[in-house]
Design a protein around this motif. Structure first.
Motif, mmCIF file in Angstrom:
data_model
loop_
_atom_site.group_PDB
_atom_site.id
_atom_site.type_symbol
_atom_site.label_atom_id
_atom_site.label_comp_id
_atom_site.label_asym_id
_atom_site.label_seq_id
_atom_site.Cartn_x
_atom_site.Cartn_y
_atom_site.Cartn_z
ATOM 1 N N GLN A 15 0.829 -1.205 0.000
ATOM 2 C CA GLN A 15 0.000 0.000 0.000
ATOM 3 C C GLN A 15 0.867 1.260 0.000
ATOM 4 O OE1 GLN A 15 -3.236 0.313 -0.571
ATOM 5 N NE2 GLN A 15 -3.117 -1.896 -0.880
ATOM 6 N N ALA A 16 1.989 1.210 0.724
ATOM 7 C CA ALA A 16 2.891 2.363 0.770
ATOM 8 C C ALA A 16 3.529 2.596 -0.593
ATOM 9 C CB ALA A 16 3.967 2.135 1.831
ATOM 10 N N PHE A 18 2.175 1.750 -3.515
ATOM 11 C CA PHE A 18 1.122 2.276 -4.384
ATOM 12 C C PHE A 18 0.890 3.757 -4.091
ATOM 13 C CE2 PHE A 18 -1.049 -2.168 -4.584
ATOM 14 C CZ PHE A 18 -0.009 -2.637 -5.362
ATOM 15 N N ALA A 19 0.910 4.118 -2.820
ATOM 16 C CA ALA A 19 0.681 5.515 -2.444
ATOM 17 C C ALA A 19 1.801 6.397 -2.994
ATOM 18 C CB ALA A 19 0.596 5.632 -0.925
ATOM 19 N N ARG A 20 3.042 5.908 -2.873
ATOM 20 C CA ARG A 20 4.173 6.684 -3.390
ATOM 21 C C ARG A 20 4.033 6.893 -4.891
ATOM 22 N NH1 ARG A 20 9.453 3.489 -4.125
ATOM 23 N NH2 ARG A 20 8.112 2.844 -5.827
ATOM 24 N N ASP A 21 3.595 5.856 -5.600
ATOM 25 C CA ASP A 21 3.459 5.930 -7.055
ATOM 26 C C ASP A 21 2.069 6.417 -7.470
ATOM 27 O OD1 ASP A 21 6.045 5.023 -7.226
ATOM 28 O OD2 ASP A 21 5.466 2.919 -7.398
ATOM 29 N N ARG A 22 1.324 6.922 -6.522
ATOM 30 C CA ARG A 22 -0.013 7.488 -6.756
ATOM 31 C C ARG A 22 -0.963 6.510 -7.423
ATOM 32 N NH1 ARG A 22 0.652 13.628 -6.820
ATOM 33 N NH2 ARG A 22 2.685 13.854 -5.909
ATOM 34 N N ASP A 23 -0.876 5.249 -7.018
ATOM 35 C CA ASP A 23 -1.795 4.222 -7.502
ATOM 36 C C ASP A 23 -1.813 4.131 -9.020
ATOM 37 O OD1 ASP A 23 -2.821 3.299 -4.947
ATOM 38 O OD2 ASP A 23 -3.714 5.289 -4.784
ATOM 39 N N ARG A 24 -0.625 4.284 -9.604
ATOM 40 C CA ARG A 24 -0.532 4.166 -11.056
ATOM 41 C C ARG A 24 0.618 3.250 -11.437
ATOM 42 N NH1 ARG A 24 -3.142 7.595 -14.528
ATOM 43 N NH2 ARG A 24 -4.539 8.995 -13.452
ATOM 44 N N THR A 34 -8.518 1.837 -14.229
ATOM 45 C CA THR A 34 -8.523 1.344 -15.602
ATOM 46 C C THR A 34 -8.018 -0.090 -15.709
ATOM 47 O OG1 THR A 34 -6.392 2.421 -15.921
ATOM 48 C CG2 THR A 34 -8.330 3.594 -16.698
ATOM 49 N N VAL A 35 -7.307 -0.557 -14.719
ATOM 50 C CA VAL A 35 -6.871 -1.952 -14.705
ATOM 51 C C VAL A 35 -7.451 -2.605 -13.462
ATOM 52 C CG1 VAL A 35 -4.761 -1.554 -16.002
ATOM 53 C CG2 VAL A 35 -4.713 -1.417 -13.513
ATOM 54 N N THR A 36 -7.584 -3.902 -13.512
ATOM 55 C CA THR A 36 -8.223 -4.577 -12.389
ATOM 56 C C THR A 36 -7.327 -4.621 -11.166
ATOM 57 O OG1 THR A 36 -7.519 -6.613 -13.464
ATOM 58 C CG2 THR A 36 -9.850 -6.024 -13.648
ATOM 59 N N MET A 37 -6.028 -4.616 -11.392
ATOM 60 C CA MET A 37 -5.160 -4.911 -10.262
ATOM 61 C C MET A 37 -3.778 -4.293 -10.450
ATOM 62 S SD MET A 37 -5.592 -7.027 -7.610
ATOM 63 C CE MET A 37 -4.548 -7.677 -6.324
ATOM 64 N N LEU A 38 -3.255 -3.723 -9.376
ATOM 65 C CA LEU A 38 -1.874 -3.257 -9.389
ATOM 66 C C LEU A 38 -1.030 -4.233 -8.574
ATOM 67 C CD1 LEU A 38 -2.435 0.558 -8.785
ATOM 68 C CD2 LEU A 38 -1.759 -0.533 -10.915
ATOM 69 N N ASP A 39 0.204 -4.388 -9.002
ATOM 70 C CA ASP A 39 1.140 -5.256 -8.293
ATOM 71 C C ASP A 39 2.338 -4.435 -7.850
ATOM 72 O OD1 ASP A 39 -0.145 -7.723 -8.469
ATOM 73 O OD2 ASP A 39 0.646 -8.085 -10.477
ATOM 74 N N ALA A 40 2.979 -4.872 -6.783
ATOM 75 C CA ALA A 40 4.251 -4.288 -6.379
ATOM 76 C C ALA A 40 5.341 -5.207 -6.917
ATOM 77 C CB ALA A 40 4.336 -4.175 -4.859
ATOM 78 N N ASP A 41 6.119 -4.691 -7.840
ATOM 79 C CA ASP A 41 7.152 -5.491 -8.499
ATOM 80 C C ASP A 41 8.508 -5.215 -7.864
ATOM 81 O OD1 ASP A 41 8.304 -7.072 -10.707
ATOM 82 O OD2 ASP A 41 9.182 -5.146 -11.265
ATOM 83 N N HIS A 42 9.275 -6.281 -7.625
ATOM 84 C CA HIS A 42 10.610 -6.107 -7.055
ATOM 85 C C HIS A 42 11.591 -5.647 -8.129
ATOM 86 C CE1 HIS A 42 8.825 -8.600 -3.905
ATOM 87 N NE2 HIS A 42 9.784 -8.193 -3.121
ATOM 88 N N GLY A 43 12.230 -4.490 -7.915
ATOM 89 C CA GLY A 43 13.257 -4.031 -8.832
ATOM 90 C C GLY A 43 14.393 -5.044 -8.873
ATOM 91 N N VAL A 44 14.878 -5.407 -7.707
ATOM 92 C CA VAL A 44 15.832 -6.505 -7.565
ATOM 93 C C VAL A 44 15.038 -7.693 -7.042
ATOM 94 C CG1 VAL A 44 17.925 -7.314 -6.417
ATOM 95 C CG2 VAL A 44 17.689 -4.888 -7.012
#
Ligand code: ZN
Length: 69
Positions: A15-16, A18-24, A34-44
């Protein structure tokens, strides 16, 4: 292989992020409306020592996340 810190609440971290990235999605800028689901992707990825930390996570929509992996 690093174990996940049991004191860490993954949902809160997500959630943090998503909040930082403004839920986009950082890739296509789709929002959760506009999309059903957001994911948090690991950079590393965790498999190579990436942490479940906000600094290592990026918001991606499910579509972009799938395309990446
Ligand atoms: Zn996307």
């Amino acid at each position: 292989m690093s174990k996940r810190d049991p004191s860490q609440d993954w949902r809160k971290v997500r959630q943090a992020v998503f909040a930082r990235d403004r839920d986009r999605c950082l890739n296509c800028r789709a929002s959760e409306e506009t999309v059903t689901m957001l994911d948090a992707d690991h950079g590393v990825p965790r498999g190579v020592g990436g942490a479940d930390k906000i600094s290592n996570l990026n918001t991606l929509c499910r579509r972009c996340h799938k395309a990446k992996h």
